[in-house]
Design a protein around this motif. Structure first.
Motif, PDB file in Angstrom:
ATOM      1  N   CYS A 168      -1.825 -27.707   4.332  1.00  0.00           N
ATOM      2  CA  CYS A 168      -2.066 -29.125   4.598  1.00  0.00           C
ATOM      3  C   CYS A 168      -2.169 -29.323   6.119  1.00  0.00           C
ATOM      4  O   CYS A 168      -1.966 -28.399   6.906  1.00  0.00           O
ATOM      5  CB  CYS A 168      -0.967 -29.997   4.001  1.00  0.00           C
ATOM      6  SG  CYS A 168       0.621 -29.959   4.864  1.00  0.00           S
ATOM      7  N   ARG A 170      -0.192 -30.843   8.037  1.00  0.00           N
ATOM      8  CA  ARG A 170       1.092 -30.611   8.709  1.00  0.00           C
ATOM      9  C   ARG A 170       1.314 -29.120   8.960  1.00  0.00           C
ATOM     10  O   ARG A 170       1.904 -28.751   9.981  1.00  0.00           O
ATOM     11  CB  ARG A 170       2.245 -31.210   7.900  1.00  0.00           C
ATOM     12  CG  ARG A 170       3.594 -31.117   8.583  1.00  0.00           C
ATOM     13  CD  ARG A 170       4.694 -31.783   7.781  1.00  0.00           C
ATOM     14  NE  ARG A 170       4.612 -33.230   7.776  1.00  0.00           N
ATOM     15  CZ  ARG A 170       5.026 -34.016   8.777  1.00  0.00           C
ATOM     16  NH1 ARG A 170       5.543 -33.473   9.870  1.00  0.00           N
ATOM     17  NH2 ARG A 170       4.921 -35.314   8.690  1.00  0.00           N
ATOM     18  N   CYS A 171       0.852 -28.253   8.064  1.00  0.00           N
ATOM     19  CA  CYS A 171       0.930 -26.803   8.315  1.00  0.00           C
ATOM     20  C   CYS A 171       0.199 -26.468   9.618  1.00  0.00           C
ATOM     21  O   CYS A 171       0.602 -25.579  10.366  1.00  0.00           O
ATOM     22  CB  CYS A 171       0.254 -26.023   7.192  1.00  0.00           C
ATOM     23  SG  CYS A 171       1.013 -26.076   5.580  1.00  0.00           S
ATOM     24  N   CYS A 242       6.563 -25.457   5.480  1.00  0.00           N
ATOM     25  CA  CYS A 242       6.040 -26.818   5.670  1.00  0.00           C
ATOM     26  C   CYS A 242       6.824 -27.793   4.808  1.00  0.00           C
ATOM     27  O   CYS A 242       6.987 -27.583   3.611  1.00  0.00           O
ATOM     28  CB  CYS A 242       4.563 -26.877   5.306  1.00  0.00           C
ATOM     29  SG  CYS A 242       3.875 -28.542   5.321  1.00  0.00           S
ATOM     30  N   CYS A 245       4.027 -29.535   2.048  1.00  0.00           N
ATOM     31  CA  CYS A 245       3.373 -28.773   0.975  1.00  0.00           C
ATOM     32  C   CYS A 245       4.095 -27.469   0.685  1.00  0.00           C
ATOM     33  O   CYS A 245       3.697 -26.742  -0.221  1.00  0.00           O
ATOM     34  CB  CYS A 245       1.912 -28.504   1.311  1.00  0.00           C
ATOM     35  SG  CYS A 245       1.658 -27.212   2.542  1.00  0.00           S
TER      36      CYS A 245
END
Ligand SMILES: [Zn+2]
Length: 253
Positions: A168, A170-171, A242, A245
């Motif tokens: 995602c 954020r990763c 993360c 996810c």
């Protein structure tokens, strides 16, 4: 979802493409896309999506037009300064393609309203200009299991990536930016034509995703350098830790 005679004429240049055809055009007509941000990215992507015949567009933007926006946001005119971008963008879409159902939200997306605003869409196109909002949109998209197309531009650099599940957004950027609400364009500058390039490219990625053209773009980061005119592609990898996810239990935080 069938096409009317008027739609067959309107989309004739699509329908003649073997990769689109009548079936692809019907997929575009059935699609529901939420565009978060009607600024530099959105102002280029929205006309392309409207022209392509995306059946339902939701435009979310809490800003009004500022004189400094006109260097890069071709949806707006000098006479529009002070007026809400979401409403102006919707009026443009209605004029451009009256067959499209447009929903607007002239308020800022927040943790309180994000899920309600984004639920029910097939794709979310995020063209906002700060990390805090991008992370909010990404986390919400992940939780709602809606694919996210993230597009950003600053100075001479553009980046576009399509996310679905893992990895995602954020990763990709990590957790350090959740409190970063700065307007990066205002601080660092951006070439006006670059936001148009990135926004139009994002619309292309969205259309090929909806129709099903070419290899799956999920997990590939597209980088464009407007100074050297070079495009690069990078494969994104999932962060196993993360917090959005990742596979660990949320209570472990
Ligand atoms: Zn992630």
């Amino acid at each position: 979802m069938s096409l009317t005679d008027d739609e067959l004429d309107r989309y004739a240049r699509h329908i003649v493409l073997p990769q689109v055809g009548g079936v692809g055009q019907q997929r575009l007509k059935a699609a529901r896309i939420a565009v978060v941000g009607a600024g530099g990215i959105g102002a280029a992507a929205i006309p392309a999506l409207a022209g392509a015949g995306i059946g339902q567009l939701t435009i979310i933007d809490g800003d009004t037009v500022d004189l400094s926006n006109l260097q890069r946001q071709p949806l707006y005119r000098t006479a529009d300064i002070g007026l809400p971008k979401a409403e102006l963008a919707a009026a443009f879409v209605a004029d451009r393609n009256p067959r499209i159902a447009v929903t607007t939200t002239a308020e800022r997306i927040t943790p309180a309203n994000a899920a309600a605003l984004l639920a029910g869409h097939d794709l979310i196109l995020d063209g906002t200009d700060n990390f805090a909002t991008r992370l909010l949109v990404s986390d919400t998209a992940t939780r709602l299991a809606i694919p996210l197309l993230s597009a950003a531009a600053q100075q001479f650099q553009g980046q576009i990536a399509l996310f679905r599940g893992q990895p995602c957004y954020r990763c990709f950027v990590g957790d350090a930016f959740d409190a970063d609400d700065c307007d990066t364009c205002a601080e660092l500058g951006v070439l006006g034509a670059l936001t148009g390039t990135v926004g139009a490219f994002a619309a292309l990625v969205a259309i090929r995703f909806i129709v099903g053209i070419g290899p799956d773009a999920v997990g590939t980061l597209h980088l464009f350098d407007g100074a050297s005119l070079a495009w690069r592609q990078l494969r994104l990898v999932a962060d196993p830790s993360c917090r959005t996810c990742g596979s660990h239990d949320a209570t472990d935080r």
